[in-house]
Scaffold this motif. Structure first.
Motif, PDB file in Angstrom:
ATOM      1  N   GLY A 148      -0.877  -7.651  -3.208  1.00 27.14           N
ATOM      2  CA  GLY A 148      -0.433  -6.768  -4.274  1.00 27.14           C
ATOM      3  C   GLY A 148      -1.490  -6.541  -5.326  1.00 27.14           C
ATOM      4  N   ASP A 149      -2.468  -7.443  -5.430  1.00 27.82           N
ATOM      5  CA  ASP A 149      -3.461  -7.373  -6.510  1.00 27.82           C
ATOM      6  C   ASP A 149      -4.790  -6.758  -6.074  1.00 27.82           C
ATOM      7  OD1 ASP A 149      -1.564  -8.669  -8.013  1.00 27.82           O
ATOM      8  OD2 ASP A 149      -2.365 -10.673  -7.595  1.00 27.82           O
ATOM      9  N   SER A 150      -5.085  -6.732  -4.771  1.00 26.73           N
ATOM     10  CA  SER A 150      -6.392  -6.270  -4.301  1.00 26.73           C
ATOM     11  C   SER A 150      -6.205  -5.276  -3.163  1.00 26.73           C
ATOM     12  CB  SER A 150      -7.226  -7.459  -3.801  1.00 26.73           C
ATOM     13  OG  SER A 150      -7.262  -8.502  -4.753  1.00 26.73           O
ATOM     14  N   ASP A 151      -7.267  -4.501  -2.888  1.00 23.43           N
ATOM     15  CA  ASP A 151      -7.188  -3.641  -1.715  1.00 23.43           C
ATOM     16  C   ASP A 151      -7.335  -4.509  -0.466  1.00 23.43           C
ATOM     17  OD1 ASP A 151      -9.946  -4.108  -1.216  1.00 23.43           O
ATOM     18  OD2 ASP A 151     -10.489  -2.467  -2.555  1.00 23.43           O
ATOM     19  N   PHE A 152      -6.932  -3.946   0.675  1.00 30.31           N
ATOM     20  CA  PHE A 152      -6.852  -4.755   1.893  1.00 30.31           C
ATOM     21  C   PHE A 152      -8.203  -5.330   2.328  1.00 30.31           C
ATOM     22  CE2 PHE A 152      -5.959  -5.006   6.637  1.00 30.31           C
ATOM     23  CZ  PHE A 152      -5.296  -6.223   6.519  1.00 30.31           C
ATOM     24  N   PRO A 153      -9.296  -4.558   2.286  1.00 27.53           N
ATOM     25  CA  PRO A 153     -10.587  -5.152   2.649  1.00 27.53           C
ATOM     26  C   PRO A 153     -10.938  -6.367   1.782  1.00 27.53           C
ATOM     27  CG  PRO A 153     -10.766  -2.774   2.637  1.00 27.53           C
ATOM     28  CD  PRO A 153      -9.421  -3.101   2.069  1.00 27.53           C
ATOM     29  N   ALA A 154     -10.600  -6.317   0.505  1.00 22.67           N
ATOM     30  CA  ALA A 154     -10.893  -7.451  -0.376  1.00 22.67           C
ATOM     31  C   ALA A 154     -10.107  -8.693   0.044  1.00 22.67           C
ATOM     32  CB  ALA A 154     -10.573  -7.084  -1.825  1.00 22.67           C
ATOM     33  N   VAL A 155      -8.881  -8.472   0.500  1.00 17.32           N
ATOM     34  CA  VAL A 155      -8.065  -9.596   0.964  1.00 17.32           C
ATOM     35  C   VAL A 155      -8.653 -10.185   2.245  1.00 17.32           C
ATOM     36  CG1 VAL A 155      -5.783 -10.297   1.783  1.00 17.32           C
ATOM     37  CG2 VAL A 155      -5.977  -8.665  -0.102  1.00 17.32           C
ATOM     38  N   SER A 169       0.601  -6.994   9.112  1.00 15.28           N
ATOM     39  CA  SER A 169       1.973  -6.479   9.189  1.00 15.28           C
ATOM     40  C   SER A 169       2.461  -5.943   7.850  1.00 15.28           C
ATOM     41  CB  SER A 169       2.918  -7.566   9.706  1.00 15.28           C
ATOM     42  OG  SER A 169       2.934  -8.673   8.824  1.00 15.28           O
ATOM     43  N   LEU A 170       1.823  -6.378   6.759  1.00 16.79           N
ATOM     44  CA  LEU A 170       2.199  -5.900   5.428  1.00 16.79           C
ATOM     45  C   LEU A 170       1.171  -4.956   4.815  1.00 16.79           C
ATOM     46  CD1 LEU A 170       3.626  -9.080   3.622  1.00 16.79           C
ATOM     47  CD2 LEU A 170       4.891  -7.050   4.299  1.00 16.79           C
ATOM     48  N   ALA A 171      -0.022  -4.901   5.400  1.00 19.79           N
ATOM     49  CA  ALA A 171      -1.163  -4.249   4.748  1.00 19.79           C
ATOM     50  C   ALA A 171      -0.910  -2.793   4.373  1.00 19.79           C
ATOM     51  CB  ALA A 171      -2.387  -4.346   5.656  1.00 19.79           C
ATOM     52  N   ASP A 172      -0.452  -1.993   5.316  1.00 22.11           N
ATOM     53  CA  ASP A 172      -0.321  -0.562   5.077  1.00 22.11           C
ATOM     54  C   ASP A 172       0.703  -0.266   4.005  1.00 22.11           C
ATOM     55  OD1 ASP A 172      -1.224   2.067   5.833  1.00 22.11           O
ATOM     56  OD2 ASP A 172       0.783   2.400   6.624  1.00 22.11           O
ATOM     57  N   GLU A 173       1.726  -1.111   3.931  1.00 20.48           N
ATOM     58  CA  GLU A 173       2.783  -0.909   2.948  1.00 20.48           C
ATOM     59  C   GLU A 173       2.358  -1.390   1.566  1.00 20.48           C
ATOM     60  OE1 GLU A 173       7.477  -2.083   2.494  1.00 20.48           O
ATOM     61  OE2 GLU A 173       6.511  -2.202   4.443  1.00 20.48           O
ATOM     62  N   ALA A 174       1.625  -2.512   1.524  1.00 24.18           N
ATOM     63  CA  ALA A 174       1.207  -3.069   0.241  1.00 24.18           C
ATOM     64  C   ALA A 174       0.051  -2.289  -0.365  1.00 24.18           C
ATOM     65  CB  ALA A 174       0.817  -4.532   0.409  1.00 24.18           C
ATOM     66  N   GLN A 175      -0.922  -1.910   0.481  1.00 28.17           N
ATOM     67  CA  GLN A 175      -2.105  -1.196  -0.004  1.00 28.17           C
ATOM     68  C   GLN A 175      -2.513  -0.130   1.009  1.00 28.17           C
ATOM     69  OE1 GLN A 175      -3.669  -1.332  -2.781  1.00 28.17           O
ATOM     70  NE2 GLN A 175      -2.878  -3.171  -3.764  1.00 28.17           N
ATOM     71  N   PRO A 176      -1.906   1.052   0.959  1.00 25.21           N
ATOM     72  CA  PRO A 176      -2.287   2.122   1.899  1.00 25.21           C
ATOM     73  C   PRO A 176      -3.780   2.429   1.797  1.00 25.21           C
ATOM     74  CG  PRO A 176      -0.308   2.715   0.665  1.00 25.21           C
ATOM     75  CD  PRO A 176      -0.857   1.476   0.020  1.00 25.21           C
ATOM     76  N   ALA A 177      -4.418   2.588   2.958  1.00 30.69           N
ATOM     77  CA  ALA A 177      -5.881   2.777   2.988  1.00 30.69           C
ATOM     78  C   ALA A 177      -6.242   4.240   2.814  1.00 30.69           C
ATOM     79  CB  ALA A 177      -6.443   2.253   4.301  1.00 30.69           C
ATOM     80  N   ASP A 178      -7.334   4.494   2.036  1.00 34.60           N
ATOM     81  CA  ASP A 178      -7.877   5.844   1.936  1.00 34.60           C
ATOM     82  C   ASP A 178      -9.115   5.926   2.830  1.00 34.60           C
ATOM     83  OD1 ASP A 178      -9.897   4.497   0.576  1.00 34.60           O
ATOM     84  OD2 ASP A 178      -9.061   4.983  -1.394  1.00 34.60           O
ATOM     85  N   HIS A 179      -9.808   7.053   2.809  1.00 35.62           N
ATOM     86  CA  HIS A 179     -10.949   7.259   3.712  1.00 35.62           C
ATOM     87  C   HIS A 179     -12.068   6.259   3.449  1.00 35.62           C
ATOM     88  CE1 HIS A 179     -13.765   9.334   6.307  1.00 35.62           C
ATOM     89  NE2 HIS A 179     -14.641   9.372   5.308  1.00 35.62           N
ATOM     90  N   ASP A 180     -12.395   6.044   2.165  1.00 33.71           N
ATOM     91  CA  ASP A 180     -13.473   5.111   1.830  1.00 33.71           C
ATOM     92  C   ASP A 180     -13.114   3.691   2.248  1.00 33.71           C
ATOM     93  OD1 ASP A 180     -14.902   7.190   0.774  1.00 33.71           O
ATOM     94  OD2 ASP A 180     -14.157   6.880  -1.279  1.00 33.71           O
ATOM     95  N   THR A 181     -11.871   3.323   2.005  1.00 39.33           N
ATOM     96  CA  THR A 181     -11.413   1.979   2.381  1.00 39.33           C
ATOM     97  C   THR A 181     -11.458   1.799   3.889  1.00 39.33           C
ATOM     98  OG1 THR A 181      -9.942   1.949   0.463  1.00 39.33           O
ATOM     99  CG2 THR A 181      -9.516   0.329   2.181  1.00 39.33           C
ATOM    100  N   GLU A 182     -11.149   2.851   4.625  1.00 39.64           N
ATOM    101  CA  GLU A 182     -11.125   2.781   6.089  1.00 39.64           C
ATOM    102  C   GLU A 182     -12.496   2.425   6.643  1.00 39.64           C
ATOM    103  OE1 GLU A 182      -9.096   2.798   9.646  1.00 39.64           O
ATOM    104  OE2 GLU A 182      -8.258   3.127   7.650  1.00 39.64           O
ATOM    105  N   GLU A 183     -13.547   3.039   6.106  1.00 41.93           N
ATOM    106  CA  GLU A 183     -14.897   2.736   6.570  1.00 41.93           C
ATOM    107  C   GLU A 183     -15.272   1.289   6.256  1.00 41.93           C
ATOM    108  OE1 GLU A 183     -17.650   5.497   4.951  1.00 41.93           O
ATOM    109  OE2 GLU A 183     -16.925   7.197   6.142  1.00 41.93           O
ATOM    110  N   GLU A 184     -14.920   0.842   5.070  1.00 41.23           N
ATOM    111  CA  GLU A 184     -15.202  -0.536   4.678  1.00 41.23           C
ATOM    112  C   GLU A 184     -14.432  -1.511   5.557  1.00 41.23           C
ATOM    113  OE1 GLU A 184     -14.978  -3.414   0.705  1.00 41.23           O
ATOM    114  OE2 GLU A 184     -14.202  -1.358   0.639  1.00 41.23           O
ATOM    115  N   LEU A 185     -13.187  -1.140   5.900  1.00 43.07           N
ATOM    116  CA  LEU A 185     -12.338  -1.995   6.727  1.00 43.07           C
ATOM    117  C   LEU A 185     -12.920  -2.152   8.132  1.00 43.07           C
ATOM    118  CD1 LEU A 185      -9.695  -3.570   6.998  1.00 43.07           C
ATOM    119  CD2 LEU A 185      -8.549  -1.432   7.597  1.00 43.07           C
ATOM    120  N   GLU A 186     -13.431  -1.064   8.700  1.00 38.77           N
ATOM    121  CA  GLU A 186     -14.012  -1.136  10.042  1.00 38.77           C
ATOM    122  C   GLU A 186     -15.212  -2.074  10.073  1.00 38.77           C
ATOM    123  OE1 GLU A 186     -14.921   2.764  11.354  1.00 38.77           O
ATOM    124  OE2 GLU A 186     -12.823   3.422  11.470  1.00 38.77           O
TER     125      GLU A 186
END
Length: 571
Positions: free
Chosen positions: A407-414, A456-473
């Motif tokens: 809830g406090d950070s974006d998914f890549p940070a977690v 299982s919770l990521a998309d609901e807690a912190q929906p990813a945008d385009h920039d986040t998607e690249e970082e996540l990959e």
């Protein structure tokens, strides 16, 4: 008799049909049926019914000339490898009377043999009876083949499980790709919700129809007409098969009892499965104990505490483990309490019964099980096994901090916080302070559970945008490499890792093999957060913090039950 009691008795009633045939017979049983029997009295039930012996269903087993009768209990179709094993055993023995029980209904056997028209009697079983006589060497010998759904295991008065269907898992996005790959481009499915029964593989169709048939048998015996609810693509298919079962229509017209049956794809809410949000003692036990070898529903209890054996890596192979499934009434009562009460209440009840049992035997009362052999010998073994199961306290990754982090950070940070945890056991940490303490370590199994929980919770807690998607990959590539290294450095493979890697010996593992398996894991994880996207009212199981209240997760099943009960009430 109450309807709930009739459901609990149903598995025992099915086993009585088997018990009626085992007198003076050697029984050959496959692992899945053996596990169902394990919760219904175990091997002792067969021996009390007059069976001479119980053997593994294997081509390497046989009987002597003084053992003329055999009973086979299998959870599979009477085809392929199953037929080969039965033939091998009979050929090496001297049987004059053979009985074969299969949990697969005759109607499913017809489907497996590509027979679409309805036929009178049980021609597939009758033909197999002739084969049995042929293998026994005399067509005048006796052979019987019948269907008995011994697939249910009564774990408690309120819980029945189906060990033979433990591997039946909901459809995943990867399955959709596999199905679409075999279809013309214009006829490909857009989502899993579009898939019907006929799109599944032949093997999966057999599994679904077998489960529907077993459920129908249960409702038939208990005189129940069901109202089905389904949540998820696979659940919808199973519910549809049950509704269309050939015998279901007549049963629903005459059945005196009524019940609701709710099918839920586990993938709709994997957070609840891996998060351990409950507070009963059994859930804690299931978290820390290892599975009983060959079982998917029971755990092994270390019995070394009752002996003078030294705790060494080799001592565990000397003594057979205990288990949670018990038949004595006193132990069953304790088990029900452990299963339904809160953690602390369950422990208090275990302690109370230990004190009570010790007092009856005039034994010194100690609050530690320790190695008081005289005390242990005086207690019923079934009670002792359940008591010992409540003792272990092994480390498990605390999920609360990760829940808050979502809830406090974006998914890549977690996910980035996971990287320091992904080190081989005993490796030196980043500060160079030597090997990490065992209680601070996360093994591969725990790391995979953490990943499932977060995705299982990521998309609901912190929906990813385009920039986040690249970082996540990019981050996922780092995690794949780190987890690959963790697994390849394991000296012993857990059942989960054996399944993922496709081998049992860690020496057989190659980096390429593990890397490929881990890549598949992450591909599957990516699809977890989108499993509820097709839902309207139940899409959300996560509520973000509003500055006053903390973010929290709600079990999907509890929300779904609320909607169902509300709908029934209003209807």
């Amino acid at each position: 008799m109450l309807v709930t009691e009739e459901f609990t008795r149903f598995p025992l009633l099915m086993w009585e049909k088997v018990l009626s045939k085992v007198k003076k017979a050697v029984v050959f049983m496959d692992d899945k049926c053996a596990e169902a029997l394990h919760w219904s009295g175990g091997a002792a039930t067969l021996l009390e019914a007059g069976a001479r012996n119980l053997k593994q269903f294997s081509s390497f087993e046989a009987c002597g000339a003084n053992e003329p009768k055999a009973v086979f209990v299998v959870s599979t179709l009477l085809k392929g490898r199953t037929v080969d094993i039965i033939k091998d055993i009979i050929s090496l023995s001297h049987f004059q009377y053979c009985v074969v029980f299969t949990t697969v209904a005759h109607s499913v056997h017809l489907l497996a043999n590509k027979v679409t028209t309805e036929m009178e009697g049980n021609p597939v079983f009758e033909q197999f009876e002739e084969k049995l006589c042929e293998w026994m060497g005399n067509m005048n010998y006796t052979a019987e083949v019948m269907h008995v759904p011994v697939v249910f295991a009564p774990v408690s008065q309120q819980l029945i499980v189906t060990p033979p269907f433990a591997h039946l898992f909901p459809l995943l996005p990867l399955d959709l790709e596999t199905i679409n790959a075999k279809r013309p481009e214009k006829k490909r499915f857009a989502s899993l919700t579009d898939i019907d029964m006929h799109c599944l593989t032949a093997e999966l169709q057999i599994e679904v129809k077998s489960l529907a048939s077993a459920l129908n048998s249960m409702f038939e015996t208990t005189g129940t007409r069901e109202e089905s609810f389904a949540l998820g693509p696979m659940s919808r298919i199973i519910a549809g098969e049950l509704a269309n079962h050939p015998q279901a229509k007549n049963r629903r017209k005459t059945a005196p009892n009524k019940a609701s049956i709710i099918f839920v794809d586990r993938t709709m809410d994997l957070t609840g499965a891996v998060g351990h949000h409950g507070d009963n003692l059994v859930e804690k036990i299931l978290t820390v104990l290892k599975p009983l070898p060959g079982h998917v529903t029971d755990m092994q209890v270390d019995m070394l505490e009752l002996t003078s054996l030294q705790q060494t890596p080799h001592s565990k192979t000397v003594l057979a483990p205990g288990c949670l499934a018990q038949t004595q009434s006193s132990a069953r009562s304790l088990w029900e309490t452990m299963l339904t009460s809160k953690h602390k209440e369950g422990l208090m009840e275990v302690r109370r019964q230990l004190v009570e049992a010790a007092s009856k035997e005039n034994l010194p009362i100690k609050m530690s099980m320790g190695k008081n052999h005289n005390t242990a010998d005086s207690f019923p073994l079934s009670f002792t096994q359940l008591s010992l199961s409540s003792l272990p306290r092994l480390p498990f990754p605390a999920l609360a901090p990760w829940h808050a982090a979502l809830g406090d950070s974006d998914f890549p940070a977690v996910l980035r916080q996971l990287l320091p945890l992904m080190k081989p056991r005993g490796s030196e940490d980043a500060s160079g302070s030597g090997s990490r303490l065992r209680e601070d370590e996360c093994g591969p199994d725990e790391l995979i559970l953490l990943l499932v929980y977060l995705y299982s919770l990521a998309d609901e807690a912190q929906p990813a945008d385009h920039d986040t998607e690249e970082e996540l990959e990019k981050l996922e590539r780092d995690l794949i490499g780190a987890l690959t290294l963790v697994i390849t450095r394991e000296t012993e493979l857990s059942p989960l890792l054996q399944k993922l890697a496709g081998c049992t010996n860690p020496e057989e593992l190659t980096t390429k093999q593990v890397h490929s398996a881990v890549e598949k894991i992450f591909k599957t994880l990516r699809g977890l957060s989108s499993t509820r996207n097709h839902l309207k009212q139940l899409r959300s199981i996560y509520t973000a913090s509003d500055g006053v209240h903390q973010n929290f997760y709600v079990l999907l099943l509890s929300v779904y039950l609320h909607f169902i009960y509300l709908g029934l009430f209003l209807g």
